[in-house]
Write a protein that holds these residues in place. Structure first.
Motif, PDB file in Angstrom:
ATOM      1  N   ARG A 319       0.838  -1.206   0.000  1.00 20.58           N
ATOM      2  CA  ARG A 319       0.000   0.000   0.000  1.00 20.58           C
ATOM      3  C   ARG A 319       0.870   1.252   0.000  1.00 20.58           C
ATOM      4  N   PHE A 320       1.916   1.227   0.790  1.00 25.52           N
ATOM      5  CA  PHE A 320       2.851   2.351   0.865  1.00 25.52           C
ATOM      6  C   PHE A 320       3.436   2.653  -0.521  1.00 25.52           C
ATOM      7  N   LYS A 321       3.854   1.621  -1.223  1.00 21.77           N
ATOM      8  CA  LYS A 321       4.463   1.828  -2.548  1.00 21.77           C
ATOM      9  C   LYS A 321       3.476   2.429  -3.534  1.00 21.77           C
ATOM     10  N   ILE A 322       2.241   1.964  -3.478  1.00 18.41           N
ATOM     11  CA  ILE A 322       1.235   2.486  -4.409  1.00 18.41           C
ATOM     12  C   ILE A 322       1.034   3.985  -4.195  1.00 18.41           C
ATOM     13  N   ILE A 323       0.854   4.374  -2.925  1.00 19.63           N
ATOM     14  CA  ILE A 323       0.591   5.789  -2.623  1.00 19.63           C
ATOM     15  C   ILE A 323       1.794   6.653  -2.989  1.00 19.63           C
ATOM     16  N   LEU A 324       2.998   6.219  -2.581  1.00 21.58           N
ATOM     17  CA  LEU A 324       4.173   7.057  -2.809  1.00 21.58           C
ATOM     18  C   LEU A 324       4.526   7.142  -4.290  1.00 21.58           C
ATOM     19  N   ASN A 325       4.352   6.066  -5.017  1.00 24.76           N
ATOM     20  CA  ASN A 325       4.607   6.126  -6.459  1.00 24.76           C
ATOM     21  C   ASN A 325       3.663   7.112  -7.146  1.00 24.76           C
ATOM     22  N   SER A 371       3.367  17.384  14.475  1.00 24.80           N
ATOM     23  CA  SER A 371       2.974  18.403  13.490  1.00 24.80           C
ATOM     24  C   SER A 371       3.796  18.298  12.219  1.00 24.80           C
ATOM     25  N   THR A 372       5.069  17.925  12.368  1.00 25.58           N
ATOM     26  CA  THR A 372       5.945  17.807  11.195  1.00 25.58           C
ATOM     27  C   THR A 372       5.525  16.653  10.294  1.00 25.58           C
ATOM     28  N   PHE A 373       4.880  15.617  10.873  1.00 25.66           N
ATOM     29  CA  PHE A 373       4.563  14.408  10.116  1.00 25.66           C
ATOM     30  C   PHE A 373       3.057  14.179   9.954  1.00 25.66           C
ATOM     31  N   GLU A 374       2.262  15.203  10.251  1.00 25.36           N
ATOM     32  CA  GLU A 374       0.821  14.973  10.263  1.00 25.36           C
ATOM     33  C   GLU A 374       0.269  14.621   8.882  1.00 25.36           C
ATOM     34  N   ASP A 375       0.972  14.989   7.837  1.00 22.65           N
ATOM     35  CA  ASP A 375       0.500  14.672   6.484  1.00 22.65           C
ATOM     36  C   ASP A 375       1.385  13.606   5.832  1.00 22.65           C
ATOM     37  N   SER A 376       1.950  12.713   6.647  1.00 25.16           N
ATOM     38  CA  SER A 376       2.886  11.713   6.134  1.00 25.16           C
ATOM     39  C   SER A 376       2.187  10.390   5.861  1.00 25.16           C
ATOM     40  N   ILE A 377       2.903   9.515   5.177  1.00 26.39           N
ATOM     41  CA  ILE A 377       2.430   8.145   4.927  1.00 26.39           C
ATOM     42  C   ILE A 377       3.266   7.220   5.808  1.00 26.39           C
ATOM     43  N   ILE A 378       2.597   6.355   6.552  1.00 28.55           N
ATOM     44  CA  ILE A 378       3.297   5.438   7.445  1.00 28.55           C
ATOM     45  C   ILE A 378       2.820   4.019   7.179  1.00 28.55           C
ATOM     46  N   ALA A 379       3.777   3.095   7.140  1.00 28.45           N
ATOM     47  CA  ALA A 379       3.430   1.691   6.900  1.00 28.45           C
ATOM     48  C   ALA A 379       4.429   0.804   7.621  1.00 28.45           C
ATOM     49  N   ARG A 380       4.052  -0.445   7.782  1.00 28.30           N
ATOM     50  CA  ARG A 380       5.008  -1.423   8.308  1.00 28.30           C
ATOM     51  C   ARG A 380       5.881  -1.876   7.145  1.00 28.30           C
ATOM     52  N   TYR A 381       7.190  -1.789   7.354  1.00 27.76           N
ATOM     53  CA  TYR A 381       8.128  -2.129   6.279  1.00 27.76           C
ATOM     54  C   TYR A 381       8.594  -3.580   6.411  1.00 27.76           C
ATOM     55  N   THR A 382       9.178  -3.922   7.535  1.00 27.97           N
ATOM     56  CA  THR A 382       9.550  -5.303   7.837  1.00 27.97           C
ATOM     57  C   THR A 382       8.937  -5.659   9.179  1.00 27.97           C
ATOM     58  N   HIS A 383       9.206  -6.865   9.683  1.00 26.26           N
ATOM     59  CA  HIS A 383       8.602  -7.259  10.953  1.00 26.26           C
ATOM     60  C   HIS A 383       9.076  -6.370  12.096  1.00 26.26           C
ATOM     61  N   SER A 384      10.248  -5.708  11.948  1.00 30.53           N
ATOM     62  CA  SER A 384      10.790  -4.910  13.046  1.00 30.53           C
ATOM     63  C   SER A 384      10.907  -3.420  12.731  1.00 30.53           C
ATOM     64  N   THR A 385      10.435  -2.984  11.567  1.00 26.67           N
ATOM     65  CA  THR A 385      10.592  -1.580  11.187  1.00 26.67           C
ATOM     66  C   THR A 385       9.298  -1.015  10.618  1.00 26.67           C
ATOM     67  N   ILE A 386       9.194   0.318  10.694  1.00 32.58           N
ATOM     68  CA  ILE A 386       8.142   1.029   9.974  1.00 32.58           C
ATOM     69  C   ILE A 386       8.815   1.978   8.992  1.00 32.58           C
ATOM     70  N   ILE A 387       8.089   2.349   7.974  1.00 36.37           N
ATOM     71  CA  ILE A 387       8.619   3.258   6.960  1.00 36.37           C
ATOM     72  C   ILE A 387       7.700   4.468   6.877  1.00 36.37           C
ATOM     73  N   VAL A 388       8.305   5.649   6.790  1.00 39.26           N
ATOM     74  CA  VAL A 388       7.568   6.908   6.816  1.00 39.26           C
ATOM     75  C   VAL A 388       8.009   7.757   5.636  1.00 39.26           C
ATOM     76  N   ALA A 389       7.056   8.375   4.957  1.00 39.92           N
ATOM     77  CA  ALA A 389       7.374   9.325   3.884  1.00 39.92           C
ATOM     78  C   ALA A 389       6.635  10.623   4.162  1.00 39.92           C
ATOM     79  N   THR A 390       7.373  11.727   4.198  1.00 37.21           N
ATOM     80  CA  THR A 390       6.750  13.033   4.407  1.00 37.21           C
ATOM     81  C   THR A 390       6.291  13.608   3.074  1.00 37.21           C
ATOM     82  N   ARG A 391       5.274  14.465   3.162  1.00 36.81           N
ATOM     83  CA  ARG A 391       4.811  15.161   1.966  1.00 36.81           C
ATOM     84  C   ARG A 391       5.422  16.555   1.881  1.00 36.81           C
ATOM     85  N   LEU A 392       6.466  16.765   2.682  1.00 37.85           N
ATOM     86  CA  LEU A 392       7.089  18.076   2.737  1.00 37.85           C
ATOM     87  C   LEU A 392       8.114  18.230   1.628  1.00 37.85           C
ATOM     88  N   SER A 393       8.472  19.486   1.351  1.00 38.68           N
ATOM     89  CA  SER A 393       9.512  19.743   0.374  1.00 38.68           C
ATOM     90  C   SER A 393      10.859  19.324   0.946  1.00 38.68           C
TER      91      SER A 393
END
Length: 728
Positions: A319-325, A371-393
Motif C-alpha cells: 500500500r505504501f508503494k502504491i501511494i508514494l509512487n 505536526s511535522t509528520f501529520e501529512d505523512s504516509i506510514i506503513a510497516r516495512y519489515t517485521h521490526s521496522t516502519i517506513i515513513v514518507a513526508t509530503r514536505l519539500s
C-alpha cells in the motif's frame, strides 16, 4: 610423567595398565605405539563395536583404515601429525565403518610420556556424534527454509533445497525427492533432482501405496532394500537402469492435522539397510517439509491481504508503494525514513511478536501525531521496522523538542507495562529523479549504519555509506587469503609504569597489510571479521606470533615481558578456548605469567557465571586477564566484584575528557576501586603531558598511549628494548 601405584611404569607395564583401563570403559579406545611406526597396538571392545572391525583387522594398521570417500584428508593429516608430535587434542572427524557406513566422531588424543619426555603411547578415544551433527544440519535447514520463504522464495526452490541438503548431509550417495498431493488430493507435485524421471512414474509407485487420504496418523517408514524384488520393479525399471538405483527409503509427509499428503524419498545406488540413527534422521525430514508448506501457505494468505498489516493495523508496504509512487508521478518530493526500535528483539523475547506489533503501532501513531509528520504516509516495512514518507519539500525539518520527547522519553505500553526504546533511523530523499526503489535502498543502507551505533541514531544517506559497504565486502573477499598467506601480524604498544616511566609490559594489536589491498585499517577489518564469525582466526594468528617472539627472546637469553592479547567475545566463550590457549602456550614453552588476555566488558554481560568460570580456569594455569574498554558500554561495578580480573583498562574516551571535573571524578573512582579490589589500573590513549601528570596524581598504575610510545612492529620493539638495556 605416567605414575601408577607410586611407581614409574615401563613401556610394557604402561601398555598393560592402559589395556586394562580401556577394557573397562564404555568409550571406544585405541592405543597407538609410536615405537612401531605409530601403528595400532590395541583396541577395546567398544572400538570394535563402533567400527565393525575385528581386532585382527586393526592391530598393526594406522587410522587410515577408517577413511572413506568423504573423509577430510587434510584434517586427518593434521590429526596424524598431532599424534606423532605427542600433542593432546580434541577434534571431529568423518569416518567409515567396515560395512561402508559413515559416522561423525569426536576424537580425543592423550599422549603418554615417560619422565624423560619420550612418547610411550598415544591413547585415542572416539565418540559417535552423528546424531547431534544430523540435528545441527537439520536445524540449519529449518532456518534456511524459513529465511528463503521470508524473502519471497518459491515452494519449488525451498523443496529443492531440502532435497539437496539432505543428499549432501547424509554422506551416502543418493538422490532425494518430495512428492506432494494438495489437500483435495487433486494435483501431484514432484520436487528434487529426479523430477523429470519421477514425473513418468504412476502415482502408486511414487507414493509407495500410501493412501494420501488416510487420517490414521501413519508414521510408517517405507524401506525397499532391493527395488528389483519389490512390486514396484516394473515402474522403476527405467529409473534403476539410468541412475543405478537399487534401494529406496521413504517417509510419509503429514499436514498439521495428521493427514498424509505426500512422501519424502531417498534413492540409493547400493544396498543399504537403515540403522536406528538413519531412521531418526529420516523421521526428522518430513516435518520440515510440512512446516515449509504451512509457512508458504501463510505467506500466500498474507500476500492476499492487499493493503493492511493485520498484526499492527498499519498499512503494509505494498500500500505504501502504491501511494508514494502516485505522489512521485505527480512531481512531489520529500523525505523517507525507515525506523527500528533498538530494543525490538528484547521486546519480542519478553512479550512475543504481539509485543513487537504493539510497540510499532504505538510508534507509528506518535509519529503521525507530530505536526511535522501529520501529512505523512506510514506503513510497516519489515517485521521490526516502519517506513515513513513526508509530503514536505526537501528542506531540513526541525522537530520541536516537546515532540521529540513524546517519541523518545515517554514510555510505550505492553499489557499495561512500561517499555522504553531507542530508535535507529535511516533516512533518504525521494523525488521524480530518485525512484522509490532507490530511495528505500538508500534509507536501508543508512539504517544499517545507524544500527552499529548505541543509543538513538538518525543516519542520513550519503554516497560514502555505499562506499563503506563496498569496502567492507572487498575486505571480506580478501580476508581468508590474508589469513592463509600470513598477512596479519602484531604490533606491540608498551604499557608504562606511570611513576617510573619504565616499560612493564605490552599490548599486541592486530595489523593487516594485504598483497592486493595494502594496509587495511583495524577499524575496518575487525568489525568485518566479527560480523562473519572469523575474528577468532585473527586472535589466533596474533597469539601465535606473540608466542613466537617470546620464544625467540627466551632462546636468546633475553628478558621476557608480559604481552596482552585481545580476545573476541565469541572466541572467549568457545568451549575449547582455555584448553587450546594453554596448549599453545605450552607448545612454545612460555611461562603463562607472560600472557594476559584482554576481554572487552561486553563479554561478561552475556553470562557472568560462565565468564567467571573461564577466568578462574585461566588463573589456575597462571594466565592473567584484563577487562578492556571499561565504562564504554553498560558497565556494572558488581561485575568487578564477581569477576576476578587482575587489570582494569580505562578507555581512551575517558582520558580525552580528563580535564572535565565530572569525568575526572569518574576516573578517580575507577582507579580507587581497582586498588581496593587489588586490580591494576591502566589508562589508555594518553597523548599529553597534562594527562600523564593528572593520572599520576590520581594514582593510576600504568599508562599507555602516544605520549609514551606508539604501537611498533616487533623488530622496532627489539631495538627499543636493546637500547633500554644499554642505557641501564
Amino acid at each position: 610423567m605416567n605414575e601408577f601405584d607410586k611407581r614409574i611404569l615401563s613401556d610394557d607395564e604402561l601398555f598393560f595398565w592402559l589395556c586394562q583401563m580401556a577394557s573397562q570403559l564404555d568409550s571406544a579406545v585405541m592405543i597407538i605405539n609410536p615405537k612401531k611406526s605409530f601403528t595400532i597396538e590395541y583396541v577395546n571392545h567398544m572400538f570394535m563395536y563402533m567400527t565393525g572391525y575385528s581386532e585382527t583387522d586393526m592391530i598393526g594398521s594406522t587410522l587410515s583404515f577408517l577413511h572413506g570417500q568423504h573423509t577430510d584428508l587434510l584434517n586427518e593429516k593434521d590429526i596424524q601429525e598431532s599424534i606423532e608430535k605427542g600433542v593432546t587434542f580434541k577434534t571431529s572427524s568423518f569416518l567409515y565403518r567396515k560395512d561402508g557406513s559413515s559416522f561423525w566422531s569426536d576424537v580425543s588424543h592423550l599422549a603418554m610420556r615417560n619422565p624423560q619426555g619420550e612418547l610411550q603411547y598415544c591413547v585415542l578415544t572416539l565418540r559417535d556424534v552423528t546424531d547431534s551433527m544430523n540435528i545441527e544440519s537439520l536445524i540449519k535447514l529449518e532456518r534456511d527454509v524459513y529465511f528463503s520463504l521470508e524473502n519471497g522464495g518459491t515452494l519449488e526452490s525451498v523443496m529443492g533445497n531440502i532435497c539437496d541438503t539432505v543428499a549432501t548431509t547424509f554422506w551416502k550417495e543418493c538422490y532425494c525427492s518430495i512428492v506432494l498431493r494438495d489437500d483435495n488430493e487433486r494435483s501431484l507435485k514432484i520436487y528434487g533432482d529426479l523430477f523429470n524421471d519421477l514425473n513418468k512414474l504412476d502415482e502408486n509407485a511414487l507414493l509407495m501405496g500410501i493412501r494420501t487420504g488416510d487420517m490414521g496418523r501413519l508414521h510408517k517408514t517405507v524401506i525397499l532394500g532391493d527395488i528389483a524384488k519389490s512390486e514396484y520393479y516394473e515402474s522403476y525399471r527405467d529409473l534403476m537402469r539410468k541412475h543405478q538405483i537399487v534401494t529406496l527409503w521413504g517417509e510419509p509427509i503429514l499436514n498439521m492435522e495428521g493427514k498424509i499428503i505426500g512422501i519424502f524419498t531417498m534413492y540409493f545406488k547400493q544396498h543399504i539397510e537403515p540403522k536406528d540413527i538413519d531412521l531418526k534422521f529420516l523421521n526428522r525430514i518430513a516435518p520440515i517439509a510440512t512446516l515449509a508448506m504451512k509457512y508458504f501457505d501463510q505467506k500466500k494468505a498474507i500476500r492476499r491481504l492487499a493493503y493492511q498489516d493485520v498484526a499492527s493495523g498499519l498499512n503494509n508496504f505494498e500500500r505504501f508503494k502504491i501511494i508514494l509512487n502516485e505522489m512521485i508521478a505527480e512531481g512531489n518530493a520529500g523525505h523517507l525514513y525507515i525506523v527500528k526500535p533498538g530494543e525490538y528483539q528484547t521486546i519480542i523475547d519478553l512479550y512475543g511478536r504481539r509485543g513487537g506489533d504493539e510497540v510499532l503501532s504505538q510508534l507509528a501513531n506518535r509519529i503521525q501525531s507530530l505536526s511535522t509528520f501529520e501529512d505523512s504516509i506510514i506503513a510497516r516495512y519489515t517485521h521490526s521496522t516502519i517506513i515513513v514518507a513526508t509530503r514536505l519539500s526537501l528542506r531540513e525539518m526541525s522537530i520541536p523538542q516537546k515532540e521529540v520527547d513524546l517519541i523518545l522519553s515517554d514510555p510505550y505500553y505492553i499489557d499495561g507495562k512500561e517499555v522504553y526504546v531507542t530508535l535507529k533511523v535511516g533516512t533518504s530523499i525521494y523525488s521524480p529523479q530518485v525512484t522509490l526503489t532507490e530511495a528505500v535502498h538508500r534509507a536501508d543502507t543508512a539504517l544499517s549504519s545507524a544500527l552499529k551505533i548505541n543509543g538513538t541514531v538518525i543516519k542520513k544517506f550519503n554516497q560514502s555509506l555505499i562506499e563503506s559497504v563496498e569496502q567492507e565486502m572487498n575486505v571480506l573477499s580478501h580476508f581468508s587469503r590474508g589469513i592463509k598467506n600470513s598477512e596479519f601480524f602484531p604490533v606491540l604498544q608498551p604499557k608504562v609504569n606511570i611513576r617510573t616511566g619504565e616499560i612493564e609490559s605490552f599490548e599486541a594489536l592486530a595489523r593487516w597489510v594485504s598483497a592486493e589491498l595494502g594496509f587495511v585499517s583495524p577499524a575496518l577489518f575487525i568489525p568485518v571479521a566479527e560480523n562473519t564469525g572469523n575474528i577468532y582466526k585473527v586472535d589466533l594468528v596474533i597469539f601465535r606470533k606473540v608466542l613466537q617472539w617470546q620464544k625467540n627472546r627466551l632462546d636468546a637469553g633475553l628478558k621476557l615481558y608480559q604481552v596482552s592479547i585481545n580476545i573476541s567475545p565469541s572466541h572467549f566463550y568457545n568451549a575449547s578456548f582455555v584448553e587450546n590457549s594453554v596448549a599453545l602456550i605450552k607448545k612454545y614453552s612460555i611461562d603463562p605469567k607472560y600472557i594476559k588476555f584482554e576481554i572487552t566488558e561486553s563479554v561478561e554481560l552475556d553470562n557472568v557465571l560462565r565468564a567467571k568460570k573461564i577466568i578462574n580456569e585461566l588463573q589456575q594455569y597462571g594466565v592473567a586477564t584484563s577487562i578492556d574498554d571499561f565504562g564504554v558500554g553498560y558497565s556494572s561495578l558488581s561485575y568487578l566484584q564477581e569477576l576476578p580480573f587482575e587489570e582494569i583498562k580505562i578507555d581512551k574516551s575517558f582520558v580525552d575528557n580528563l580535564s572535565n571535573p565530572r569525568m575526572n571524578a569518574v576516573i578517580k573512582t575507577i582507579i580507587q576501586l581497582s586498588g581496593n579490589l587489588n586490580m591494576i589500573s591502566v589508562a589508555e590513549g594518553i597523548e599529553t603531558e597534562d594527562q600523564h601528570n593528572e593520572l599520576k596524581k590520581l594514582g593510576c598504575n600504568i599508562g599507555q598511549g602516544y605520549y609514551y610510545y606508539k604501537p611498533m612492529p616487533i623488530e622496532q620493539i627489539n631495538d627499543l628494548l636493546a637500547d633500554q638495556m644499554t642505557v641501564h
